[in-house]
Design a protein around this motif. Structure first.
Motif, PDB file in Angstrom:
ATOM      1  N   HIS A 116      -1.451   7.209  -5.221  1.00 12.63           N
ATOM      2  CA  HIS A 116      -1.491   6.083  -5.208  1.00 12.63           C
ATOM      3  C   HIS A 116      -1.096   5.262  -6.581  1.00 12.63           C
ATOM      4  O   HIS A 116      -0.637   6.597  -7.706  1.00 12.63           O
ATOM      5  CB  HIS A 116      -3.390   5.395  -4.896  1.00 12.63           C
ATOM      6  CG  HIS A 116      -3.039   5.667  -3.284  1.00 12.63           C
ATOM      7  ND1 HIS A 116      -3.499   5.214  -2.107  1.00 12.63           N
ATOM      8  CD2 HIS A 116      -3.907   6.815  -2.723  1.00 12.63           C
ATOM      9  CE1 HIS A 116      -3.468   5.369  -0.576  1.00 12.63           C
ATOM     10  NE2 HIS A 116      -4.261   6.765  -1.154  1.00 12.63           N
ATOM     11  N   CYS A 123      -1.857  -1.505  -5.442  1.00  8.81           N
ATOM     12  CA  CYS A 123      -1.313  -0.289  -5.536  1.00  8.81           C
ATOM     13  C   CYS A 123       0.089  -0.904  -5.489  1.00  8.81           C
ATOM     14  O   CYS A 123       0.709  -0.686  -4.829  1.00  8.81           O
ATOM     15  CB  CYS A 123      -2.315   0.708  -4.222  1.00  8.81           C
ATOM     16  SG  CYS A 123      -1.350   2.344  -3.952  1.00  8.81           S
ATOM     17  N   CYS A 164       2.000   4.053   0.159  1.00  2.00           N
ATOM     18  CA  CYS A 164       1.430   4.995   0.083  1.00  2.00           C
ATOM     19  C   CYS A 164       0.776   5.480   1.493  1.00  2.00           C
ATOM     20  O   CYS A 164      -0.100   6.237   1.475  1.00  2.00           O
ATOM     21  CB  CYS A 164       0.175   4.855  -0.869  1.00  2.00           C
ATOM     22  SG  CYS A 164      -0.467   3.344  -0.598  1.00  2.00           S
ATOM     23  N   MET A 188      -3.762  -2.526   0.321  1.00  2.00           N
ATOM     24  CA  MET A 188      -4.031  -1.465  -0.509  1.00  2.00           C
ATOM     25  C   MET A 188      -4.353  -2.441  -1.769  1.00  2.00           C
ATOM     26  O   MET A 188      -3.709  -2.471  -2.622  1.00  2.00           O
ATOM     27  CB  MET A 188      -3.515  -0.663  -1.170  1.00  2.00           C
ATOM     28  CG  MET A 188      -4.966   0.438  -1.403  1.00  2.00           C
ATOM     29  SD  MET A 188      -4.281   2.073  -1.330  1.00  2.00           S
ATOM     30  CE  MET A 188      -4.904   2.674  -2.094  1.00  2.00           C
TER      31      MET A 188
HETATM   32 CU    CU Z   1      -1.599   3.171  -2.140  1.00  4.17          CU
END
Ligand code: CU
Length: 269
Positions: free
Chosen positions: A199, A234, A238, A245
């Protein structure tokens, strides 16, 4: 046709350059002590690359026009290039990239190594997982308790998500939250971890961006200089939930920070 193509290439070049010069699309106002030198490095890179970009695109448009097909054009022929020109071009590019890299390495290192650790820095462990961020504070003892991958249960959230071991006395006062609170004007020592995949912890206003890598505990530091709420994104693709996120950093006064931390400690009892 050659003329139209030249004008089109130059137009696209100048319009795209305008957005950078006018800063219509730029980093938000900085709220960290490192803003000055990071933005300086950022601007230097854009100016140097911008000059190269402009020269290359304006040259391209000119060549497209100059060697356009006309009734009197000679037939197409191929040459094997100019070794001297290619050598100079490669050397200049190498100098430019290596130079920028060396200059940037100071800025890079200043957020990671070059420092005297202040005794009163704020320690926060940041854990990224699909698809959330968790923040752990060591509590009054100033020590992070043990965590273990075997205890990690991301679906449970909170302490269980980061794998906090309740058998460790140092873990008793650890606070795990889904929102990051920080006192203004104090250095923050971040330990960055990832549970599953890579991340990237990115807070544009704090000029902070670092990948979180499974198996590594990455230390970085920064000092927030303005009270406010800043969004964490983020910055590493991912997984399917990557888009959601995100989290918040609340930079508050020392007093509000103490109150917030005390309330989290009280909740644990
Ligand atoms: Cu992430």
């Amino acid at each position: 046709m050659g003329l139209a193509l030249m004008v089109l290439i130059w137009l696209i070049t100048l319009v795209s350059t305008y957005f950078f010069v006018a800063k219509t699309w730029w980093l938000p106002v900085g709220a960290a002590a490192s803003t000055g030198f990071i933005d300086g490095q950022f601007a230097l890179t854009f100016i140097l690359m911008g000059v190269v970009f402009l020269a290359a695109q304006l040259g391209l448009g000119y060549i497209v026009w100059k060697y356009r097909e006309t009734p009197s054009s000679p037939p197409v022929s191929y040459s094997h290039g100019n070794t001297m020109l290619e050598g100079v071009w490669t050397l200049l590019t190498a100098v430019l990239f290596i130079g920028l890299n060396l200059m940037g390495s100071n800025v890079w290192a200043s957020q990671r190594f070059d420092r005297e650790v202040p005794a009163d820095d704020v320690k926060v462990e940041v854990t990224g997982m699909q698809f959330a961020w968790y923040f752990r504070y060591p509590g009054p003892d100033g020590k992070f308790g043990k965590t273990s991958p075997n205890l990690m249960d991301p679906s449970a959230g909170g302490e269980a998500a980061v794998g906090l071991s309740n058998n460790d006395p140092a873990a008793k006062d650890d606070v795990v939250t889904g929102t990051m609170f920080l006192p203004v004007n104090r250095e923050v020592d971040v330990s960055l971890r990832a549970v599953d995949v890579i991340h990237s912890f990115f807070v544009p206003q704090l000029r902070f961006k670092q990948d979180a890598v499974p198996g590594l505990n990455i230390h970085m530091h920064f000092t927030p200089t303005a009270i406010g709420e800043y969004e964490i994104a983020c910055a590493e693709l991912c997984g399917l939930g990557h888009y959601k996120m995100h989290g918040m950093v609340h930079v508050v006064s020392q007093e509000d920070y103490d109150k917030w931390l005390a309330a989290r400690e009280a909740e644990k009892q």
